[in-house]
Design a protein around this motif. Structure first.
Motif, short mmCIF file in Angstrom:
data_model
loop_
_atom_site.label_atom_id
_atom_site.label_comp_id
_atom_site.label_asym_id
_atom_site.label_seq_id
_atom_site.Cartn_x
_atom_site.Cartn_y
_atom_site.Cartn_z
N GLU A 553 -6.96 12.23 -12.14
CA GLU A 553 -6.55 11.38 -10.91
C GLU A 553 -7.63 12.52 -10.56
O GLU A 553 -8.20 11.56 -8.98
CB GLU A 553 -4.96 11.75 -10.35
CG GLU A 553 -3.97 11.06 -11.05
CD GLU A 553 -4.40 9.41 -10.47
OE1 GLU A 553 -4.81 9.37 -10.42
OE2 GLU A 553 -3.86 8.85 -11.46
N GLU A 554 -7.89 13.45 -10.69
CA GLU A 554 -9.03 14.48 -9.81
C GLU A 554 -10.12 14.45 -9.77
O GLU A 554 -11.05 13.61 -9.14
CB GLU A 554 -8.82 15.34 -9.96
CG GLU A 554 -7.35 16.47 -9.61
CD GLU A 554 -7.57 18.36 -10.22
OE1 GLU A 554 -8.05 18.36 -10.90
OE2 GLU A 554 -6.50 18.76 -10.49
N LEU A 556 -10.63 10.51 -10.78
CA LEU A 556 -11.18 9.42 -9.96
C LEU A 556 -11.50 9.25 -8.32
O LEU A 556 -11.44 8.75 -7.57
CB LEU A 556 -9.29 8.76 -10.26
CG LEU A 556 -9.31 8.28 -11.47
CD1 LEU A 556 -8.23 6.92 -11.98
CD2 LEU A 556 -10.05 7.20 -11.69
N GLN A 557 -11.15 10.92 -8.03
CA GLN A 557 -11.01 11.08 -6.21
C GLN A 557 -12.62 12.10 -6.52
O GLN A 557 -13.16 10.95 -5.51
CB GLN A 557 -9.70 12.12 -6.37
CG GLN A 557 -8.42 11.34 -6.09
CD GLN A 557 -8.37 9.73 -5.33
OE1 GLN A 557 -9.51 9.80 -3.98
NE2 GLN A 557 -7.90 9.06 -5.68
N THR A 558 -12.85 12.29 -6.86
CA THR A 558 -14.32 13.02 -6.61
C THR A 558 -15.04 12.89 -8.17
O THR A 558 -16.50 13.16 -6.85
CB THR A 558 -13.89 14.81 -6.82
OG1 THR A 558 -13.41 14.73 -8.39
CG2 THR A 558 -12.75 14.96 -6.23
N ARG A 563 -15.17 7.06 -11.82
CA ARG A 563 -14.49 6.45 -11.87
C ARG A 563 -14.98 4.57 -12.08
O ARG A 563 -14.36 3.90 -12.24
CB ARG A 563 -14.77 5.98 -9.89
CG ARG A 563 -13.64 5.36 -8.75
CD ARG A 563 -13.67 5.73 -8.04
NE ARG A 563 -14.79 5.69 -6.95
CZ ARG A 563 -15.08 6.88 -6.26
NH1 ARG A 563 -14.25 8.23 -6.98
NH2 ARG A 563 -16.67 7.24 -6.16
#
Length: 587
Positions: A553-554, A556-558, A563
């Protein structure tokens, strides 16, 4: 056998020198016995030409001749048996030494040397030593002894006729000089072409499914065709070059008849040579050609053996991965890469890699093809040594650990499964050679392959064929996982085992992997991102550098790259052939 020895056959046979000396001595005695019948014929001829004839004496001489012939056969048989024991024992030792050496060399060595070259050393070059040891040495000594004994005996009888018997030797020496002149460059080119041809033949056979699928032919496989032609031309050139010297040598070994016959007749006419002596020189003088021919054959064998020895010693002299003089023992199994840089020859693959993999964690290595994922996994297992930086286990540089101890702590499951043409049982038991049958079966059950194994006619004793050809891809993968389960190592390195497996097998393999990694440190090279969403940490690589770390999840955000990879992976779960009737694959 010492790896620092020059290319000589004698260090290789040193453990068996007693048997080889005995074989050579027996061959020497047998050679001497081989001259006895000729000498007895000479004595019998003298006795028959000087009446009265003592028949008892003649029969005794004939009996002695038969005893000498029989004894020679017996001694040659014993000599040959001893020589072959030495030869095959030496070949066994060399192959064991080579296989042990291969296990100590970095993987880079096998990337820079073709399969055909290594196969030739292990098979053809080592086999050629058998000819030299079992035949060349004892028989060569016998042939030299035959020539020397015959020459001495002929000089004792009549020095003039002895000189006539040796009249072909100068021509033979000239022929040998012509035959072996400038031979080394030819041999180098010949064996180089042979290596390339062997490698291409292996490539051609292994690639046969592709060749047939794309309707290619031998003629269209240009690399194979050209190398076979090159090898053929070298052999043809060598034969043409050897034609005149060999013809000259063949003439030389019988040329003494041109001198022996007229000189003997003239000496007999002058009354200075007896008929029995003349007959003996005709027999022994012409018989001197036989050992000369065999000696030339032995010389050819020796030259080819020397080429093989160079290759064998070249491998044995290759520097292995160095072992520490005093091995350290890590207190824990945390893996750490510190400022690691690595290149394949001139191509930089990893740059300034800093990574910590805690004991008991799951770490996934992801990134585009060629980003360095497999290289990192290989460096952890010390398949190569890093030229810059450190790879540590429990805070200790793995170069300071005993290699066998390091490998005992790791189980590796390759994406491209490596199985051997042996039984299923032995392929699994490679994980732990001390394991009993119950442990092997338990590992097979844990890897979800017990059912399909027992369904086979031979069960665990089924021979799986070369590279596991008799098993499906999923079955092969589960066998490799069973092998890793049986090893029960605390660190598991896995090149994702489900990348090319069908969904039905994937479920069973995922269950097997779950059993394998319980309470283990797992380093996984991930191709399907959906399989590593629960990893403790994901290491994102690109062009040999770490560009992202964190949980799914990290990242995917950073990370834009992660991504993009995730969206591409999700999109690949369902795709369709667009046409008259769409065919949808996946969800």
């Amino acid at each position: 056998m010492t790896t620092s020895s020059p290319p000589s056959i004698f260090p290789l046979i040193a453990p068996y020198k007693g048997k080889l000396i005995a074989s050579s001595l027996l061959s020497l005695v047998a050679t001497a016995l081989g001259l006895v019948p000729f000498i007895l014929v000479y004595i019998i001829a003298i006795a028959l030409l000087q009446p009265p004839i003592d028949q008892t004496y003649i029969w005794k001489l004939l009996l002695a001749g038969f005893v000498a012939i029989f004894s020679r056969w017996v001694l040659l048989a014993i000599s040959g048996k001893l020589a072959h024991i030495v030869a095959f024992s030496t070949l066994y030792d060399i192959r064991i030494k080579l296989s042990e050496k291969f296990g100590k060399l970095p993987l880079g060595y096998f990337q820079h040397n073709s399969i055909g070259t290594l196969k030739k050393v292990m098979n053809e070059d080592v086999d050629y030593l058998e000819v030299m040891i079992a035949h060349g040495i004892p028989e060569g000594i016998g042939m030299i002894a035959t020539f020397v004994f015959t020459t001495i005996y002929l000089f004792v009888l009549d020095w003039r006729m002895a000189m006539a018997s040796l009249s072909g030797i100068p021509i033979a020496i000239l022929a040998q000089q012509l035959m072996f002149k400038d031979l080394q460059p030819i041999l180098t080119a010949y064996y180089s072409a042979q290596d390339r041809m062997n490698s291409t033949i292996i490539e051609y056979v292994q690639g046969m499914p592709v060749i047939k699928a794309f309707t290619q032919t031998t003629e269209s496989f240009a690399k194979y065709q050209n190398l076979v032609r090159e090898y053929h031309e070298l052999e043809e050139d060598w034969s043409k070059r050897s034609l005149f010297p060999w013809t000259l040598f063949t003439i030389s070994i019988t040329a003494n008849l041109v001198v022996i016959l007229p000189l003997g007749l003239w000496l007999w006419y002058q009354g200075s040579l007896a008929i029995p002596t003349f007959m003996l020189f005709l027999l022994l003088g012409l018989g001197m050609s036989s050992p000369l021919i065999k000696l030339v054959d032995s010389a050819g064998i020796f030259i080819q053996t020397q080429e093989g020895l160079k290759r064998i010693f070249h491998i044995l002299n290759e520097p292995p991965l160095p072992e520490p003089e005093q091995a350290s023992i890590p207190e824990n199994l945390t893996i750490e890469l510190k400022n690691v840089n690595f290149s394949y020859q001139e191509k930089a693959v990893l740059q300034n890699i800093n990574l910590v993999i805690p004991h008991g964690s799951i770490t996934a290595l992801v990134g585009p093809s060629g980003s360095g994922k497999t290289t990192i996994a290989s460096l952890i297992a010390r398949f190569w040594d890093v030229p810059a930086g450190e790879v540590c286990l429990g805070g200790i540089n793995i170069k300071k650990l005993n290699l066998a101890d390091l490998m005992a702590k790791m189980a590796i499951v390759f994406q491209n499964v490596i199985l051997f043409n042996d039984t299923i049982y032995e392929n699994i038991r490679m994980g732990n050679s001390q394991a009993d049958q119950a442990a092997v079966i338990a590992a097979a059950k844990a890897a979800r392959c017990h059912n399909f194994i027992t369904a086979m006619p031979e069960g665990y004793q089924t021979i799986i064929g070369e590279k596991g050809a008799k098993l499906s891809g999923g079955q092969q993968q589960r066998i490799s996982i069973a092998r890793a389960i049986l090893k029960d190592a605390p660190i598991v390195i896995m090149d994702e085992a489900t990348a090319f497996i069908d969904p039905e097998n994937e479920a069973q393999i995922q269950e097997a992997i779950a059993t394998l990694i319980q309470e283990k440190t797992l380093v996984i090279i991930a191709h399907r991102l959906s399989t590593i969403t629960e990893a403790d940490q994901i290491i994102l690589l690109n062009k040999g550098q770490i560009i992202g770390k964190g949980k799914h999840e990290e990242l995917l955000q950073t990370s834009a790259l992660y991504r993009q990879m995730w969206h591409t992976h999700i999109a690949a779960q369902g795709w369709a052939f667009e046409g008259k009737d769409s065919v949808v694959v996946g969800n």
